[in-house]
Scaffold this motif. Structure first.
Motif, PDB file in Angstrom:
ATOM      1  N   PHE A  26     104.617  46.038  42.119  1.00 49.45           N
ATOM      2  CA  PHE A  26     104.988  44.592  41.697  1.00 49.45           C
ATOM      3  C   PHE A  26     103.602  43.908  41.875  1.00 49.45           C
ATOM      4  N   THR A  27     103.143  43.039  41.069  1.00 50.39           N
ATOM      5  CA  THR A  27     101.902  42.261  41.115  1.00 50.39           C
ATOM      6  C   THR A  27     102.614  40.757  41.247  1.00 50.39           C
ATOM      7  N   PHE A  28     102.093  40.267  42.403  1.00 49.53           N
ATOM      8  CA  PHE A  28     102.492  38.641  42.877  1.00 49.53           C
ATOM      9  C   PHE A  28     101.753  37.828  41.982  1.00 49.53           C
ATOM     10  N   ALA A  29     102.145  36.515  41.777  1.00 48.22           N
ATOM     11  CA  ALA A  29     101.481  35.505  41.157  1.00 48.22           C
ATOM     12  C   ALA A  29     100.042  35.282  41.698  1.00 48.22           C
ATOM     13  N   ASP A  30      99.856  35.613  42.930  1.00 46.85           N
ATOM     14  CA  ASP A  30      98.408  35.655  43.713  1.00 46.85           C
ATOM     15  C   ASP A  30      97.528  36.626  43.394  1.00 46.85           C
ATOM     16  N   GLY A  31      97.962  37.605  42.648  1.00 50.13           N
ATOM     17  CA  GLY A  31      97.303  38.951  42.447  1.00 50.13           C
ATOM     18  C   GLY A  31      97.554  39.910  43.321  1.00 50.13           C
ATOM     19  N   THR A  32      98.056  39.807  44.508  1.00 55.59           N
ATOM     20  CA  THR A  32      98.344  40.927  45.514  1.00 55.59           C
ATOM     21  C   THR A  32      99.605  41.584  44.939  1.00 55.59           C
ATOM     22  N   HIS A  33      99.602  42.826  45.665  1.00 56.91           N
ATOM     23  CA  HIS A  33     100.724  44.121  45.188  1.00 56.91           C
ATOM     24  C   HIS A  33     101.574  44.238  46.245  1.00 56.91           C
ATOM     25  N   ALA A  34     102.709  44.871  45.883  1.00 60.74           N
ATOM     26  CA  ALA A  34     103.946  45.173  46.932  1.00 60.74           C
ATOM     27  C   ALA A  34     104.636  46.190  46.362  1.00 60.74           C
ATOM     28  N   ASP A  35     105.188  47.230  47.183  1.00 62.58           N
ATOM     29  CA  ASP A  35     106.156  48.102  46.783  1.00 62.58           C
ATOM     30  C   ASP A  35     107.543  47.620  47.342  1.00 62.58           C
ATOM     31  N   CYS A  36     108.631  47.854  46.649  1.00 59.63           N
ATOM     32  CA  CYS A  36     109.967  47.509  47.231  1.00 59.63           C
ATOM     33  C   CYS A  36     110.184  48.995  47.994  1.00 59.63           C
ATOM     34  N   ILE A  37     110.637  48.742  49.285  1.00 61.69           N
ATOM     35  CA  ILE A  37     110.845  50.025  50.215  1.00 61.69           C
ATOM     36  C   ILE A  37     112.340  49.882  50.526  1.00 61.69           C
ATOM     37  N   ARG A  39     115.532  51.977  52.445  1.00 62.43           N
ATOM     38  CA  ARG A  39     115.794  53.341  53.399  1.00 62.43           C
ATOM     39  C   ARG A  39     114.756  54.198  53.158  1.00 62.43           C
ATOM     40  N   GLY A  40     113.756  53.699  53.550  1.00 64.36           N
ATOM     41  CA  GLY A  40     112.309  54.531  53.663  1.00 64.36           C
ATOM     42  C   GLY A  40     111.648  55.127  52.689  1.00 64.36           C
ATOM     43  N   ALA A  41     112.178  54.817  51.484  1.00 66.54           N
ATOM     44  CA  ALA A  41     111.489  55.520  50.324  1.00 66.54           C
ATOM     45  C   ALA A  41     111.150  54.126  49.426  1.00 66.54           C
ATOM     46  N   THR A  42     109.977  54.542  48.675  1.00 64.63           N
ATOM     47  CA  THR A  42     109.507  53.349  47.455  1.00 64.63           C
ATOM     48  C   THR A  42     110.434  53.525  46.301  1.00 64.63           C
ATOM     49  N   VAL A  43     110.814  52.408  46.164  1.00 59.71           N
ATOM     50  CA  VAL A  43     111.990  51.918  45.005  1.00 59.71           C
ATOM     51  C   VAL A  43     111.016  51.990  43.562  1.00 59.71           C
ATOM     52  N   MET A  44     111.133  52.957  42.680  1.00 61.42           N
ATOM     53  CA  MET A  44     110.465  53.181  41.593  1.00 61.42           C
ATOM     54  C   MET A  44     110.464  51.808  40.802  1.00 61.42           C
ATOM     55  N   GLU A  45     109.558  51.336  39.960  1.00 61.75           N
ATOM     56  CA  GLU A  45     109.533  50.454  39.263  1.00 61.75           C
ATOM     57  C   GLU A  45     108.931  50.662  37.675  1.00 61.75           C
TER      58      GLU A  45
END
Length: 159
Positions: A26-37, A39-45
């Motif tokens: 996911f790209t935040f409004a300020d241009g930084t990125h994050a994954d949703c984690i 139960r220890g796994a990256t949630v697919m987006e």
């Protein structure tokens, strides 16, 4: 049993192959990125195409269970119309659906706001803009704040 397990493994791998090209952080409004984690796994987006259910329902996103966890499907056309604070909040809200997991919208709002605060992306100014987005004296937002501030919300949103 072995045949069923092999078939399930094949479907899981096939799903990853289909989804992987559209998987994204996911790209935040300020241009930084994050994954949703969750139960220890990256949630697919994934970005939805105009015919997908997220478009048909007029939603910004849908967090839905899959065989291996959750998947968040984004309606980027709606997402990009949101004010920056709401744009970022919706990530935490949808991720909360996967982390808890829950279908309760108030519970996802509460957990999402708590996580947004923990990530340093919320605070008085941001939350004032979120409140303005929801509208004056909006009970849904007021219940979100009550829960996130440690009070009871009456809808099972306490963590």
């Amino acid at each position: 049993m072995r045949k069923a397990l092999t078939h399930a493994r094949f479907l899981s791998i096939a799903w990853l192959v289909v989804v992987s090209p559209s998987a994204m952080a996911f790209t935040f409004a300020d241009g930084t990125h994050a994954d949703c984690i969750a139960r220890g796994a990256t949630v697919m987006e994934a970005e939805a195409s105009p015919g997908d259910v997220v478009y048909q329902l007029g939603r910004i996103a849908i967090a839905a269970p899959t065989a291996s966890g959750y998947r968040i499907v984004w309606n980027n056309n709606k997402l990009k119309t949101l004010p920056p604070e709401m744009h970022d909040f919706i990530f935490f809200h949808e991720c909360a659906h996967a982390r808890l997991p829950t279908t309760d919208e108030l519970r996802a709002n509460c957990a999402g706001l708590k996580e947004m605060r923990s990530a340093g992306k919320a605070g008085f100014a941001v939350e004032a803009k979120l409140a303005a987005f929801y509208g004056p004296r909006n009970s849904y937002w007021e219940n979100t704040l009550t829960c996130a501030n440690g009070g009871k919300d009456g809808a099972g949103a306490s963590q």
